[in-house]
Structure formats: C-alpha cells, structure tokens
Design an enzyme around this catalytic site. Structure first.
Site, PDB file in Angstrom:
ATOM      1  N   LYS A  90       0.849  -1.207   0.000  1.00 42.61           N
ATOM      2  CA  LYS A  90       0.000   0.000   0.000  1.00 42.61           C
ATOM      3  C   LYS A  90       0.879   1.250   0.000  1.00 42.61           C
ATOM      4  CE  LYS A  90      -3.886  -2.023   2.440  1.00 42.61           C
ATOM      5  NZ  LYS A  90      -4.393  -2.359   3.755  1.00 42.61           N
ATOM      6  N   GLN A 105      -4.890  -1.251   9.588  1.00 44.14           N
ATOM      7  CA  GLN A 105      -4.788  -2.588   9.000  1.00 44.14           C
ATOM      8  C   GLN A 105      -5.399  -3.621   9.962  1.00 44.14           C
ATOM      9  OE1 GLN A 105      -3.721  -3.323   5.900  1.00 44.14           O
ATOM     10  NE2 GLN A 105      -4.124  -5.482   6.230  1.00 44.14           N
ATOM     11  N   ASP A 155     -11.271   3.275   4.170  1.00 44.35           N
ATOM     12  CA  ASP A 155     -11.694   1.872   4.088  1.00 44.35           C
ATOM     13  C   ASP A 155     -13.217   1.765   3.955  1.00 44.35           C
ATOM     14  OD1 ASP A 155      -9.896  -0.263   4.030  1.00 44.35           O
ATOM     15  OD2 ASP A 155      -9.363  -0.029   6.141  1.00 44.35           O
TER      16      ASP A 155
END
Ligand code: GUN
Length: 294
Positions: free
Chosen positions: A54, A98, A121
C-alpha cells in the site's frame, strides 16, 4: 468456449494512472497533496506485506504516506490516542487501520473512532449507513474494485441477476449494496443458504467472497455468467509448495463462465487502486472540492 479473463492488473494500472494524473493536477492547481496514514499494529507477516504494498503504491501515485507502526501489545487507549491525533492532522486526509488487530483491541471501537470523512476503508458505521441509504460517502475498496471490474464486462449492471456469496461487513454486504445501487437484482448467499449451487446458477453476475478455497464449482455457474472471485487462499500445491487460489475452482469455471477474474491478478490489485482513489476523493471533500469523476 473459454471465458474472457478480466485482467485486474491492467485495469488497476489504468485506474492508478488516472488517480496519479488527478493528484498531479490537484497539487499543481491548488497546492494540495493528499495524505494517507496506514496504521499497522504488531508483526502479522501478511499484514506487513499488505502495508508495504500500500505504502509503495501511495508514494508512486504522488500521495503523501504517513505510516505508523505500533507494537503488538499496544493498548486500546494508545491506539485511540493515535487516531485522535491523525483525525486532527490536516495533512492526513485518509486513515487506514490494518486488520486484524490483536485480541486486546476492540476493532469496532477503533473503526468508530476514525473521522468518517477520513475513513478511506469505508468501514465506519456512518459510511456503511450512507451506502445502505444511497447517500454519498466513502465506500470499501474491495467492493468498489469488484463493481469496477464487472463494469468492464457489462456497460450497465441494471436488471442483472447478481448473487453475492458472503455477508461480511468488509466485502459481502457492501458489494451487495453497490450492486443494488447499480440496479442489479441482488441475492446475498451465505453459509446457511440452502442449496447454494441452485442459487448461484441464477446469477448473471456471481461475486464469490466466502473465503473457502475453490469451493464454487464450474457446475454451479450459469453458462456465460460473469464471475468475480474475491478469495485469496493459500493452499499446499504440488510438491508441498504454497499456491494462491480463489474461492472459485477457476480451471473448471473458466470453461463455463463468459468472463472471470483470475487469482492472483483479479480483484487484489483493484483494492489498492481503489484505496488511492478514496484518498484522493477524501482530500477533495475535505477541501470543499467536488470528487473527481474517475
Ligand atoms: N485486512 C485485510 N483486508 C483489509 C482491508 O481491506 N482493510 C483493512 N484495513 N485491513 C484489511
């Protein structure tokens, strides 16, 4: 006849290129550089690989990357404190925690602490509610990637029979909501569904997000259907070498479907490309600019 392969690598590279161009224009015309903070807790090997990929993609697209690595034994209070600081930092437009998090941390509480406007997200309950209500907001990256891939096959998804296997908050539910917003007729199937093969056989568009290696068989698929395989499963291959497979038995499904994503190289690369897009959208929203049409 063999199905057309939906090449997620090429499609995601195209999207990343468009995001990179838009980021360049934003910096040139407005002096704004979108920033993403990725928070990794502990040393889960898979999470470390995801976070590294990422961060590399973020930098390559011309975004600012603010990586935060917290120890495995971090307390919930310390993590909430970090999120409060990132929420207050105007240079940080997107925050990604995460997952999974270690057992002492309540993931729901952490997600709810993220400023919904920075929730790239799309996991915050406010963004989940906005999606379900048809209101604008940040949408989870993998579901967004699935729909974008389906739209490379179908100019419109309106009226298609779509079956989503899986009901997680991360993939199944949001992908179903996005397909509904595209006017597909949507069924969500799951582990308690009776006669899953018969439900799948109705699908013009089948999204497999059940997390079980090669469970969806070729015989379940309607001839000519579009199959989006979200699974990423590591299994023992020949000579004990690990092999990555999807949730669909790809070799047999390929002989029946009209179009199908490979694993790897299908949905996976789209997730990161959509994360870059979401960070760009978040930066625009926070600066009172319209979201770019990409
Ligand atoms: N872990 C596995 N997939 C994801 C994802 O899409 N977002 C976050 N934050 N963590 C993950």
């Amino acid at each position: 006849m063999s199905a057309r392969i939906i090449d997620g690598k090429t499609i995601s590279a195209d999207l990343r290129g468009k995001v990179t161009d838009a980021v360049h224009r934003l910096r040139r015309d407005r002096g704004i550089v979108p920033g993403l903070a990725v928070v990794l807790v502990g040393n889960n090997p898979a999470s470390r690989v995801y976070v590294r990929n990422k961060s590399k993609a973020v930098t390559e697209a011309g975004l600012r990357s603010f990586d935060q690595h917290m120890p495995e034994d971090v307390s919930e209070a310390e993590l909430l404190d970090l999120i409060a600081r990132l929420n207050a930092d105007a240079q940080v437009n997107g925050i990604l925690i995460q997952l999974p998090l270690p057992p002492q941390i309540n993931a729901d509480k952490i997600i709810a602490a993220i400023d919904p406007d920075k929730d790239v997200d799309g996991f915050h309950p406010l963004n989940a509610g906005r999606l379900a209500s048809g209101l604008p907001g940040l949408v989870p990256c993998t579901p967004l990637g699935c729909v974008r891939l389906a739209k490379t096959v179908h100019a419109s998804l309106a009226g298609l029979e779509a079956v989503v296997i899986g009901r997680s908050n991360i993939v199944g539910k949001p992908v179903a909501q996005l397909l509904l917003a595209e006017n597909a007729t949507v069924t969500i199937a799951h582990s308690k569904t009776l006669d899953l093969p018969a439900v799948c056989a109705r699908a013009d568009l089948l999204v497999a997000a059940l997390g079980r290696p090669e469970m969806v068989l070729g015989a379940w698929i309607k001839p000519g259907a579009t199959v989006i395989d979200v699974g990423i499963n590591r299994i023992a291959g020949e000579h004990g070498r690990p092999r990555i497979v999807g949730d669909v038995a790809h070799a047999e499904a390929r002989g029946i479907a009209g179009a199908i994503t490979p694993v790897p190289g299908g949905v996976g690369p789209m997730t990161i490309a959509c994360l870059l897009l979401n960070t760009l959208i978040a930066a625009c929203m926070q600066n009172g600019l319209p979201a770019p049409k990409i």
